[in-house]
Design a protein around this motif. Structure first.
Motif, PDB file in Angstrom:
ATOM      1  N   CYS A 146       0.835  -1.209   0.000  1.00  0.00           N
ATOM      2  CA  CYS A 146       0.000   0.000   0.000  1.00  0.00           C
ATOM      3  C   CYS A 146       0.861   1.246   0.000  1.00  0.00           C
ATOM      4  O   CYS A 146       0.576   2.219  -0.689  1.00  0.00           O
ATOM      5  CB  CYS A 146      -0.872   0.045   1.250  1.00  0.00           C
ATOM      6  N   VAL A 147       1.917   1.206   0.828  1.00  0.00           N
ATOM      7  CA  VAL A 147       2.792   2.372   0.929  1.00  0.00           C
ATOM      8  C   VAL A 147       3.436   2.653  -0.429  1.00  0.00           C
ATOM      9  O   VAL A 147       3.486   3.788  -0.891  1.00  0.00           O
ATOM     10  CB  VAL A 147       3.864   2.135   2.012  1.00  0.00           C
ATOM     11  N   LEU A 148       3.900   1.564  -1.087  1.00  0.00           N
ATOM     12  CA  LEU A 148       4.545   1.754  -2.399  1.00  0.00           C
ATOM     13  C   LEU A 148       3.551   2.360  -3.392  1.00  0.00           C
ATOM     14  O   LEU A 148       3.887   3.276  -4.144  1.00  0.00           O
ATOM     15  CB  LEU A 148       5.059   0.425  -2.944  1.00  0.00           C
ATOM     16  N   GLU A 149       2.323   1.845  -3.394  1.00  0.00           N
ATOM     17  CA  GLU A 149       1.291   2.368  -4.301  1.00  0.00           C
ATOM     18  C   GLU A 149       1.094   3.855  -4.039  1.00  0.00           C
ATOM     19  O   GLU A 149       1.130   4.685  -4.937  1.00  0.00           O
ATOM     20  CB  GLU A 149      -0.051   1.652  -4.049  1.00  0.00           C
ATOM     21  N   ALA A 150       0.873   4.171  -2.749  1.00  0.00           N
ATOM     22  CA  ALA A 150       0.538   5.552  -2.395  1.00  0.00           C
ATOM     23  C   ALA A 150       1.654   6.503  -2.791  1.00  0.00           C
ATOM     24  O   ALA A 150       1.404   7.612  -3.255  1.00  0.00           O
ATOM     25  CB  ALA A 150       0.277   5.642  -0.898  1.00  0.00           C
ATOM     26  N   CYS A 151       2.905   6.077  -2.625  1.00  0.00           N
ATOM     27  CA  CYS A 151       4.017   6.984  -2.935  1.00  0.00           C
ATOM     28  C   CYS A 151       4.449   6.857  -4.383  1.00  0.00           C
ATOM     29  O   CYS A 151       5.528   7.335  -4.750  1.00  0.00           O
ATOM     30  CB  CYS A 151       5.202   6.704  -2.017  1.00  0.00           C
ATOM     31  N   ALA A 152       3.657   6.190  -5.212  1.00  0.00           N
ATOM     32  CA  ALA A 152       3.941   6.060  -6.642  1.00  0.00           C
ATOM     33  C   ALA A 152       5.320   5.450  -6.878  1.00  0.00           C
ATOM     34  O   ALA A 152       6.035   5.846  -7.794  1.00  0.00           O
ATOM     35  CB  ALA A 152       3.857   7.423  -7.325  1.00  0.00           C
ATOM     36  N   LEU A 153       5.678   4.469  -6.045  1.00  0.00           N
ATOM     37  CA  LEU A 153       7.010   3.871  -6.217  1.00  0.00           C
ATOM     38  C   LEU A 153       6.949   2.570  -7.011  1.00  0.00           C
ATOM     39  O   LEU A 153       7.975   2.081  -7.461  1.00  0.00           O
ATOM     40  CB  LEU A 153       7.651   3.593  -4.849  1.00  0.00           C
ATOM     41  N   THR A 154       5.742   2.003  -7.155  1.00  0.00           N
ATOM     42  CA  THR A 154       5.672   0.697  -7.813  1.00  0.00           C
ATOM     43  C   THR A 154       6.286   0.731  -9.211  1.00  0.00           C
ATOM     44  O   THR A 154       7.101  -0.125  -9.537  1.00  0.00           O
ATOM     45  CB  THR A 154       4.212   0.187  -7.852  1.00  0.00           C
ATOM     46  N   PRO A 155       5.912   1.696 -10.071  1.00  0.00           N
ATOM     47  CA  PRO A 155       6.528   1.708 -11.407  1.00  0.00           C
ATOM     48  C   PRO A 155       8.051   1.859 -11.356  1.00  0.00           C
ATOM     49  O   PRO A 155       8.756   1.256 -12.167  1.00  0.00           O
ATOM     50  CB  PRO A 155       5.913   2.939 -12.087  1.00  0.00           C
ATOM     51  N   ASP A 156       8.548   2.623 -10.391  1.00  0.00           N
ATOM     52  CA  ASP A 156      10.004   2.810 -10.321  1.00  0.00           C
ATOM     53  C   ASP A 156      10.704   1.503  -9.995  1.00  0.00           C
ATOM     54  O   ASP A 156      11.769   1.206 -10.518  1.00  0.00           O
ATOM     55  CB  ASP A 156      10.356   3.830  -9.235  1.00  0.00           C
ATOM     56  N   LEU A 157      10.080   0.743  -9.078  1.00  0.00           N
ATOM     57  CA  LEU A 157      10.727  -0.495  -8.667  1.00  0.00           C
ATOM     58  C   LEU A 157      10.798  -1.463  -9.837  1.00  0.00           C
ATOM     59  O   LEU A 157      11.700  -2.294  -9.910  1.00  0.00           O
ATOM     60  CB  LEU A 157       9.976  -1.132  -7.499  1.00  0.00           C
ATOM     61  N   GLU A 158       9.830  -1.346 -10.775  1.00  0.00           N
ATOM     62  CA  GLU A 158       9.880  -2.250 -11.927  1.00  0.00           C
ATOM     63  C   GLU A 158      11.075  -1.905 -12.800  1.00  0.00           C
ATOM     64  O   GLU A 158      11.636  -2.757 -13.468  1.00  0.00           O
ATOM     65  CB  GLU A 158       8.575  -2.155 -12.720  1.00  0.00           C
ATOM     66  N   VAL A 159      11.454  -0.626 -12.788  1.00  0.00           N
ATOM     67  CA  VAL A 159      12.569  -0.199 -13.633  1.00  0.00           C
ATOM     68  C   VAL A 159      13.914  -0.543 -12.996  1.00  0.00           C
ATOM     69  O   VAL A 159      14.871  -0.872 -13.671  1.00  0.00           O
ATOM     70  CB  VAL A 159      12.484   1.339 -13.870  1.00  0.00           C
ATOM     71  N   LEU A 160      13.966  -0.461 -11.646  1.00  0.00           N
ATOM     72  CA  LEU A 160      15.244  -0.701 -10.965  1.00  0.00           C
ATOM     73  C   LEU A 160      15.689  -2.147 -11.176  1.00  0.00           C
ATOM     74  O   LEU A 160      14.867  -3.049 -11.214  1.00  0.00           O
ATOM     75  CB  LEU A 160      15.103  -0.437  -9.462  1.00  0.00           C
ATOM     76  N   PRO A 161      16.996  -2.382 -11.293  1.00  0.00           N
ATOM     77  CA  PRO A 161      17.482  -3.721 -11.649  1.00  0.00           C
ATOM     78  C   PRO A 161      17.100  -4.808 -10.663  1.00  0.00           C
ATOM     79  O   PRO A 161      16.896  -5.934 -11.045  1.00  0.00           O
ATOM     80  CB  PRO A 161      19.008  -3.558 -11.705  1.00  0.00           C
ATOM     81  N   GLY A 162      16.987  -4.474  -9.368  1.00  0.00           N
ATOM     82  CA  GLY A 162      16.678  -5.554  -8.435  1.00  0.00           C
ATOM     83  C   GLY A 162      15.372  -5.352  -7.704  1.00  0.00           C
ATOM     84  O   GLY A 162      15.200  -5.854  -6.599  1.00  0.00           O
ATOM     85  N   GLY A 163      14.454  -4.580  -8.279  1.00  0.00           N
ATOM     86  CA  GLY A 163      13.209  -4.312  -7.564  1.00  0.00           C
ATOM     87  C   GLY A 163      13.499  -3.602  -6.259  1.00  0.00           C
ATOM     88  O   GLY A 163      14.419  -2.790  -6.185  1.00  0.00           O
ATOM     89  N   ASP A 164      12.753  -3.957  -5.196  1.00  0.00           N
ATOM     90  CA  ASP A 164      12.992  -3.227  -3.946  1.00  0.00           C
ATOM     91  C   ASP A 164      14.210  -3.787  -3.213  1.00  0.00           C
ATOM     92  O   ASP A 164      14.551  -3.320  -2.143  1.00  0.00           O
ATOM     93  CB  ASP A 164      11.762  -3.243  -3.038  1.00  0.00           C
ATOM     94  N   GLN A 165      14.875  -4.795  -3.821  1.00  0.00           N
ATOM     95  CA  GLN A 165      16.125  -5.282  -3.215  1.00  0.00           C
ATOM     96  C   GLN A 165      17.326  -4.601  -3.844  1.00  0.00           C
ATOM     97  O   GLN A 165      18.470  -4.958  -3.577  1.00  0.00           O
ATOM     98  CB  GLN A 165      16.258  -6.797  -3.381  1.00  0.00           C
ATOM     99  N   THR A 166      17.069  -3.623  -4.708  1.00  0.00           N
ATOM    100  CA  THR A 166      18.187  -2.898  -5.317  1.00  0.00           C
ATOM    101  C   THR A 166      18.932  -2.157  -4.232  1.00  0.00           C
ATOM    102  O   THR A 166      18.327  -1.493  -3.399  1.00  0.00           O
ATOM    103  CB  THR A 166      17.657  -1.848  -6.313  1.00  0.00           C
ATOM    104  N   GLU A 167      20.247  -2.258  -4.280  1.00  0.00           N
ATOM    105  CA  GLU A 167      21.030  -1.538  -3.283  1.00  0.00           C
ATOM    106  C   GLU A 167      21.198  -0.103  -3.754  1.00  0.00           C
ATOM    107  O   GLU A 167      21.487   0.155  -4.916  1.00  0.00           O
ATOM    108  CB  GLU A 167      22.386  -2.200  -3.132  1.00  0.00           C
ATOM    109  N   ILE A 168      21.005   0.830  -2.825  1.00  0.00           N
ATOM    110  CA  ILE A 168      21.142   2.239  -3.187  1.00  0.00           C
ATOM    111  C   ILE A 168      22.542   2.683  -2.794  1.00  0.00           C
ATOM    112  O   ILE A 168      22.996   2.388  -1.698  1.00  0.00           O
ATOM    113  CB  ILE A 168      20.102   3.082  -2.430  1.00  0.00           C
TER     114      ILE A 168
END
Length: 1517
Positions: A738-760
């Motif tokens: 829900c938090v990811l949806e609300a903050c519009a992060l879901t599309p970004d995570l699809e782009v990042l190479p490791g999803g939400d496990q991508t190391e920043i």
């Protein structure tokens, strides 16, 4: 006491001058048995006390323990059998001397004590007892003499059978006890040994194993077989871990502080009292009280200053109380070792004497040889115990200090933060804590050196009489010389540190702003700056090197000069004085003992001075003011206001003027308050005040419940996206989605190479600004706090994303509805939907109320709106429609399964119940590629190539010449000593000294030439290290390579790691490696000397040399392999401590707001422990090595002495003295040689690491000579993309795909699209920060891929997304190459609306910007970037969300400036606020890296496509 007749026989004939020596019976009955007893009775009280304090839990009764106890009791019975038999004999009128009663009585009591200790140790958990082991050893050794003499005298008639039997039983049992005490008990119950899979074997090691460090052998073997890895390391001993050490130190420090406060209070009271009294006496006037003199104002001042003085708490005392007792055990060992050191010269005297006497029995010579061996062995074991204690103390000190500093840095005020930059505090942790650690190893020299000097002089006086004073005079004269050199070196070091700090600070800024440097093509200017500092640093280094060459000469020649003067004076003073072998070589060995303390003293004193500076710095930091946790009232008082400020007045530091004044704010529970105002009017300060980050001068703040905080510049940890959002809270799938949806992060995570496990990367380097801000927002949303402080979170994101976030998170229908929200914002479109608006003007609340109220009031706010509202605010019916549609979606989830908790229910209601088909992370799990690769550690042996690299840098011929010089110097020293032995033989031949002057002359010549050669070789080495400067070359190449590296390199490499190469590794090459080489060469030659000398004198020695050298090589191979890898592991685990620390410091406000202090402290402790885990085996490996190598050295001594005894017929006393005194020195050389080999191996790695960075792949050349564009290029500013594609790094997907477009000169192009659509990438391609994967970009007929990067970048201008400033003057930030005049600079400041601000500053253009421009607000920094662009004024301008951080009014000013100043330029703008680009020529809409729409704004709106949707979101349609 004994019978007289027995003692009379104890003349020397009975013992020494016979081939069958024996000791008198009286001595055998009294002294020998009593010695062990006295030892046990003296030590046991201390030992019992120690056991009482250190209880480790009890051990179960084992068979071993039972046997020991039974044997102890039998021994007691045996001893008392003797006693009763004496009584029995007495009753039969046989007279017995008292010794027959006393000895058995004492022995029996002692056996009972020993038996008691065996049991007591078991109860206290001691697995192997040192005290008892020593006791049994002494008992057995001292019983050997009676054992032998009883057998020899067995044939005599008057032997008592009973005593004979009991003695042999006694001897057998003590021997058995000795053997049993070598074995270990099981570990105590419930100890960590049982639970920990990788426990350190030290905890279960026996006494002998601990003394010889045998328990370490398993790791040495493992390290030799294959390079050690982290998993091979043992766990840290409990008592060395942060968990115990840090709290212990902090408690002492707290006590120290409270004492200081108490004493301050007392002094204050007393001084108040005395001042009052004086005032009264003064009033009373003269003559009234003749005995009271009136007090002058000066005296009053003295009293007041005393009051100040008493307030300082001493960190030193806290350290002493925390770590002193443990350290003292080490000091006791040191004392013992100092005393034993002087045994060997005395034995040497006896040995030389022995060779003089032709009729002396051989057994005496052999026993002297073995005694020498025994004394050396004992000395070795004791010395290394002392070192072990010292190093462990040092290690704990470092842990404690780092822990204290880390904990303090989380709570210091902003004012304190200003006085110590991040770099300085990291230095406190690394450099200053390290200094303490180094000091502990030598601290004992403070008392031990004078003690050794006094003892040595005493023995020398006995030997040579008053002539010693001549030698002492030389030593004393050398002290000021050494002290002078030490002082100079110290000042140079401070200077060098200053330059080094400056260089690293510059480097740090370059790395933080590398993107900007590349975009502006400013690398060369900054490279120059660094090279200038580096040049200064090298100059200082050169001076230091020459000084150290001098001091080396002094250190090598001192003992020789002393010996020379002493001997010369001795023979010239009187004819009777004859220098024989005994005098000469015993004195030489004493002089050699003297050399160490004399040289150590000045060093210890200078390191104490350094440590005291460090101590002061640490103490100042730990005494900084802390934020007052009570300044914000967090108690859940039940008022209806969630946040209230009453009459608040706040400043950043106590003595500053108030930034916020007369603040009154009441925020009702669950409402949304917007804070608006111009740049720099105090909006952020208000939020900080609510967090308790500012000094509260007056008023009250209260906040109900927990707080979540979103700072203006998102703080992102170097961790995965998920960790950043969870921020230590448990993971709940549903809530997280829900938090990811609300903050519009879901599309970004699809782009990042490791999803939400991508190391920043650190500081969130591989996320765009908008993504960072939304991750920060998601963290707040996930934390489910009661009050949300949002500092302008919407500025960094696109308009439609901002709308999405406002609707779904912040707004009246968002996820946070029902929570109290304070939103700082510049966006007008959201204001109608908030409950209240607070308008800030210059640090005061100008008005506050609902949107409608403020419009009616017609004040500043209404005026502000009229100017900027571009159309009427969205009609009410539209809002209602939007709300209805969203409600209908949410209806499904109202049936919540948790009716008790309405808060949770409202939360869940907002999360649509549709099951996510498959969470993006699971799909992506397979291809997560870590962005930040673990730092590579080279394993295995350092390749010879690296040494060759170094030798090449010094110069091959010079290298050979240096080796040759070292060889010569050792040859002269052999010569001098052989000459001395010849000289001493004169005395034997004719009993007089007839050629004294020649002897002295030649001896002097040989010795002095050695000194000159030493100096010469050190000078050459120093010259080599600076002149041919591996240092200069390596640093230059590395700097060049790093500045030329492509952007991707910096994203994948943490700046801490690059900095580490520039600080630690460069420092190693500068100063550590040359020193190691110097010492290695010297020890190598001196070892060779000893072996040559001993073998030449007694050829049999060669037989022993071979096995000893093999053993030596074996030990060295084991040690070097293991210790090198341990050092590598240690240095790799060190960087995370500092990176984590600097990360923490930048995010303290966030960490505090979420109340995560404890978690971060634990994390830091864990990292320190991880580091100490590899450091501790490193220390032990040195001890392990020391004991083994010195054992080899002691064997050499033994064999040299034995062969001297065997060949005493052939050898003159002079040569015996020479060979043995040489052998006594070898131990030191061998030890140092292995250590230096290992140090060289581990330090030469620095050359390897620096070389690795000098060979990083570079980007395209900066200037291509034959393809340079004309100076006025680009004349028109046409830009054409031809079928252009690009990707971020090899192996990643394309970010832009086949883009083709043409832009005419002077066109204004707006670029829009969702976050991650490739907007920023497009601009980076223009600057070639990303190289094309296909296609071309052409600017005015020039293909940009063909020209040099600087030619390209200097002709384009960008105003980047994040305003980056460098520390230095404002002028330097605008124009680093100083191309423009002051008038031009002032003109652009005026155009960028900074003129007023700058001219108000005292230093005008020379205004110092702090690190990262921290002393300007984000908006002002953005304006400085605008000024840069105006100053360069190129044909093509790129704006990257340039106005995101400024308020609308300033934004409009900027836009108009750009319109007028860049009228004829081609402008590309990446826009978040669509209103800024509505009047542009064309708008380019990107979607997933392709061109979706490209036309004039009007046409695009008519098409009703993506752009229309975005404009509608932003409320422009």
């Amino acid at each position: 006491y004994c019978v007289k007749s027995q003692c009379s026989a104890s003349d020397s004939n009975f013992t020494k001058h016979t081939n069958l020596p024996d000791l008198p019976a009286c001595f055998q009955l009294s002294v020998l048995p009593w010695a062990p007893c006295i030892f046990l009775w003296l030590t046991s009280p201390f030992y019992i006390l120690y056991l009482k304090m250190n209880n480790r839990g009890y051990i179960m009764m084992s068979i071993l323990n039972r046997i020991k106890t039974v044997l102890g009791l039998i021994l007691w019975i045996v001893c008392w059998t003797d006693l009763f038999s004496s009584f029995h004999e007495m009753s039969q009128n046989q007279f017995k001397p008292p010794v027959y009663f006393v000895t058995p009585l004492v022995l029996g009591m002692t056996m009972l004590l020993a038996t008691f200790l065996i049991q007591y140790e078991r109860l206290k958990g001691v697995q192997s007892s040192g005290v008892l082991f020593i006791f049994w050893t002494i008992s057995v050794l001292f019983a050997i003499v009676p054992f032998r003499s009883k057998i020899m005298n067995a044939s005599q008639a008057e032997v008592s059978v009973l005593r004979f039997t009991t003695f042999y039983i006694y001897f057998g049992l003590t021997l058995l006890q000795l053997i049993l005490s070598c074995f270990n008990e099981k570990p105590p119950h419930f100890s960590s040994v049982v639970t920990d899979p990788n426990v350190c074997p030290e905890t279960t090691a026996g006494f002998i194993s601990k003394m010889t460090f045998w328990w370490f052998t398993s790791m040495a073997i493992k390290g030799y077989k294959s390079p050690l890895e982290n998993k091979d390391l043992w766990s840290l001993n409990k008592q060395d871990s942060s968990e115990l050490v840090v709290p212990n130190l902090l408690n002492e420090w707290e006590m120290e502080k409270s004492k200081a406060q108490r004493s301050a209070a007392l002094v204050f009271l007393c001084s108040e009292q005395s001042v009052k009294e004086q005032a009264e006496f003064r009033k009373a006037g003269p003559g009234t009280e003749p005995n009271h003199v009136s007090v002058s104002p000066e005296e009053e001042e003295v009293l007041l200053s005393k009051r100040k003085e008493a307030r300082q708490p001493s960190f030193l005392r806290a350290l002493l109380r925390a770590f002193g007792p443990y350290f003292l055990i080490g000091s006791a060992f040191k004392l013992l070792q100092d005393l034993i050191t002087f045994v060997n010269p005395q034995l040497l005297r006896m040995l030389i004497n022995f060779t003089k006497q032709s009729q002396a029995p051989l057994w005496w010579g052999y026993s002297l040889a073995f005694l020498m061996f025994g004394a050396s062995l004992l000395q070795t074991l004791i010395l290394h115990q002392h070192f072990q204690y010292c190093f462990v103390t040092g290690m704990r000190l470092r842990t404690g200090i780092i822990g204290a500093i880390y904990r303090k840095s989380l709570v210091i005020t902003n004012e304190a933060k200003r006085s110590s930059t991040v770099g300085e505090v990291v230095n406190l942790m690394s450099v200053d804590a390290q200094r303490f650690m180094d000091l502990t190893t030598f601290l004992n020299m403070l008392w031990s050196a004078p003690l050794q000097i006094v003892l040595a002089l005493f023995f020398l006086w006995q030997n040579l009489g008053a002539s010693v004073l001549a030698g002492v005079a030389v030593m004393v004269l050398l002290i000021p010389f050494n002290a002078f050199i030490a002082m100079k070196t110290r000042t140079y070091q401070v200077e060098q540190m200053k330059y080094k700090d400056e260089r690293i600070k510059q480097m740090n800024e370059i790395l933080n702003g590398i993107k900007v440097l590349k975009l502006y093509a400013w690398e060369t200017s900054f490279q120059e700056k660094i090279l200038q500092i580096r040049q200064k640093e090298l100059n200082v280094l050169r001076k230091t090197a020459y000084l150290s060459a001098l001091s080396t000469m002094a250190w090598i020649s001192a003992p020789f000069l002393v010996a020379l003067t002493t001997f010369a004076v001795f023979v010239t003073v009187s004819e009777e004085n004859i220098l024989d072998a005994e005098k000469a070589f015993v004195s030489l060995s004493l002089f050699n003992i003297l050399r160490f303390p004399l040289n150590m003293l000045p060093q210890v004193i200078s390191s104490i001075v350094q440590a005291s500076v460090s101590l002061k710095r640490i103490q100042d930091f730990l005494s900084h003011d802390e934020l007052d946790p009570e300044s914000v009232d967090r108690r859940n008082n039940t008022s209806e206001y969630a946040v209230s400020v009453v009459n608040g007045k706040f400043s950043w530091a106590k003595q500053d003027q108030a930034i916020l004044d007369n603040i009154n704010v009441m925020v009702p529970q669950g409402s949304l308050l917007a804070v608006v105002g111009h740049v720099g009017c105090g909006k952020t300060s208000l939020v900080c005040a609510l967090l308790g980050e500012m000094e509260k001068l007056e008023g009250q703040i209260s906040i109900r419940g927990s707080v979540a905080y979103v700072p203006q510049q998102a703080w992102i940890q170097n961790a995965t996206v998920r960790d950043n959002i969870l921020f230590g809270r448990p993971y709940v799938e549903q809530k997280y989605r829900c938090v990811l949806e609300a903050c519009a992060l879901t599309p970004d995570l699809e782009v990042l190479p490791g999803g939400d496990q991508t190391e920043i990367g650190e500081k969130g380097i591989n996320l765009s600004g908008g993504q960072r801000q939304r991750v920060s927002l998601a963290r707040a949303l996930y934390s489910e706090a009661d009050v949300y402080l949002l500092d302008d979170p919407l500025s960094a994101v696109d308009a439609h994303v901002a709308k999405h976030i406002f609707d779904n998170v912040i707004g009246p229908e968002g996820a946070l509805k029902g929570k109290t929200r304070i939103l700082v914002t510049h966006g007008i479109s959201f204001l109608p939907q908030v409950d209240n608006i607070l308008v800030m003007v210059d640090g005061r609340v100008s008005e506050m109320g609902s949107y409608q109220d403020l419009l009616k009031q017609n004040g500043a706010f209404a005026e502000f709106l009229r100017n900027y509202s571009l159309e009427d605010i969205i009609e009410d019916d539209e809002i209602i429609a939007v709300r209805l549609s969203s409600v209908s979606c949410r209806q499904m989830s109202i049936m919540s399964n948790d009716p008790e908790n309405p808060k949770k229910m409202s939360r869940r209601r907002r999360c649509s119940e549709r099951k996510h088909p498959e969470s993006p992370t699971e799909k992506k799990e397979l291809k997560v590629e870590k962005l930040i690769q673990a730092e590579t550690t080279e394993t295995g042996r350092v390749k010879l190539k690296v040494y060759w690299e170094y030798a090449k840098a010094v110069g091959p011929l010079l290298s050979l010449f240096i080796c040759f010089l070292y060889g010569c110097q050792s040859a002269t020293s052999i010569g001098a000593n052989f000459w001395l032995s010849e000289w001493t033989n004169d005395a034997l031949q004719n009993g007089t000294q007839h050629r004294a002057s020649t002897r002295v002359g030649v001896y002097a010549a040989l010795g002095l030439s050695q000194g000159v050669l030493v100096m010469f070789s050190s000078f050459t080495l120093a010259l080599g290290k600076i002149q041919a400067a591996p240092a200069r070359a390596t640093h230059l190449h590395m700097l060049h390579a790093v500045l030329r590296a492509p952007q991707a390199f910096f994203e994948a490499t943490p700046s801490g790691r690059i900095l580490n190469r520039f600080s630690k590794d460069v420092d190693t090459i500068d100063s550590v490696i040359p020193d190691s080489i110097d010492i290695w060469m010297r020890t190598f030659w001196s070892t060779v000397n000893v072996l040559i000398a001993c073998s030449a004198l007694t050829p049999e020695f060669l037989v022993v040399t071979v096995p000893l050298m093999l053993l030596y090589c074996c030990v060295q191979r084991f040690y070097v392999a293991t210790s090198r890898q341990l050092k590598r592991l240690e240095s790799v685990s060190r960087s995370p401590i500092y990176s984590h620390f600097s990360e923490t410091i930048t995010g303290t406000s966030v960490i505090r707001a979420y109340g995560r202090n404890t978690a971060f402290v634990l994390l830091s402790d864990m990292k320190v422990d991880e580091n100490q885990k590899s450091y501790y085996p490193g220390i032990v490996s040195n001890r392990w090595l020391g004991v083994r190598i010195e054992f080899i050295g002691n064997c050499i001594v033994l064999f040299a002495a034995l062969f001297a005894v065997i060949g005493k017929e052939k050898l003159s006393p002079g040569l015996v003295g020479l060979s043995v005194s040489y052998a006594l020195q070898v131990t030191m050389s061998l030890n140092w040689m292995v250590r230096m080999t290992s140090d060289l191996e581990s330090n030469i790695v620095a050359v390897e690491r620096v070389k690795e960075y000098s060979e990083t792949t570079t980007e395209a050349p900066w200037i291509v000579k034959d393809k340079q564009p004309p100076p006025d290029w680009p004349p028109k500013g046409n830009v054409e993309f031809i079928d252009y594609s690009v990707r971020y790094r090899e192996g990643l997907d394309l970010v832009l795909r086949n883009i083709s477009l043409e832009v005419k000169g002077g066109e204004k192009i707006g670029i829009v699209g969702r976050t991650g659509a490739g907007k920023s990438s497009m601009t980076l391609c223009l600057f070639r920060l990303l190289e094309a994967a296909g296609g071309e970009i052409v600017i005015d007929e020039v293909k940009i891929s063909e020209i040099g990067l600087h030619d390209l970048r200097s002709k384009l201008t960008i105003i980047p997304q994040e305003p980056v400033l460098f520390s230095g003057t404002l002028r330097m930030n605008l124009d680093p190459f100083e191309k423009y005049s002051d008038e031009e600079v002032w003109k652009v400041l005026e155009l960028s609306h900074l003129k007023k601000f700058v001219s108000n500053q005292a230093s005008k253009l020379e205004l110092e910007c702090s690190e990262g421009g921290e002393n300007l607000s984000v908006g002002q920094r953005q304006l400085v970037c605008l000024a840069r662009a105006l100053l360069r004024k190129t044909r093509i301008l790129v704006l990257d969300e340039a106005t995101a951080a400024v308020d609308l009014e300033t934004d409009n000013l900027i836009q108009s400036t750009i319109r007028t100043q860049f009228e004829d330029c081609t402008v590309f703008t990446i826009a978040h606020r669509l209103n800024t680009i509505m009047d542009y020529t064309r708008v380019l809409v990107l979607d997933k890296g392709k061109i979706a729409e490209f036309d004039t704004p009007a046409n695009l709106l008519a098409q009703k496509g993506i752009f229309y949707g975005m404009a509608k979101d932003a409320g422009l349609v």
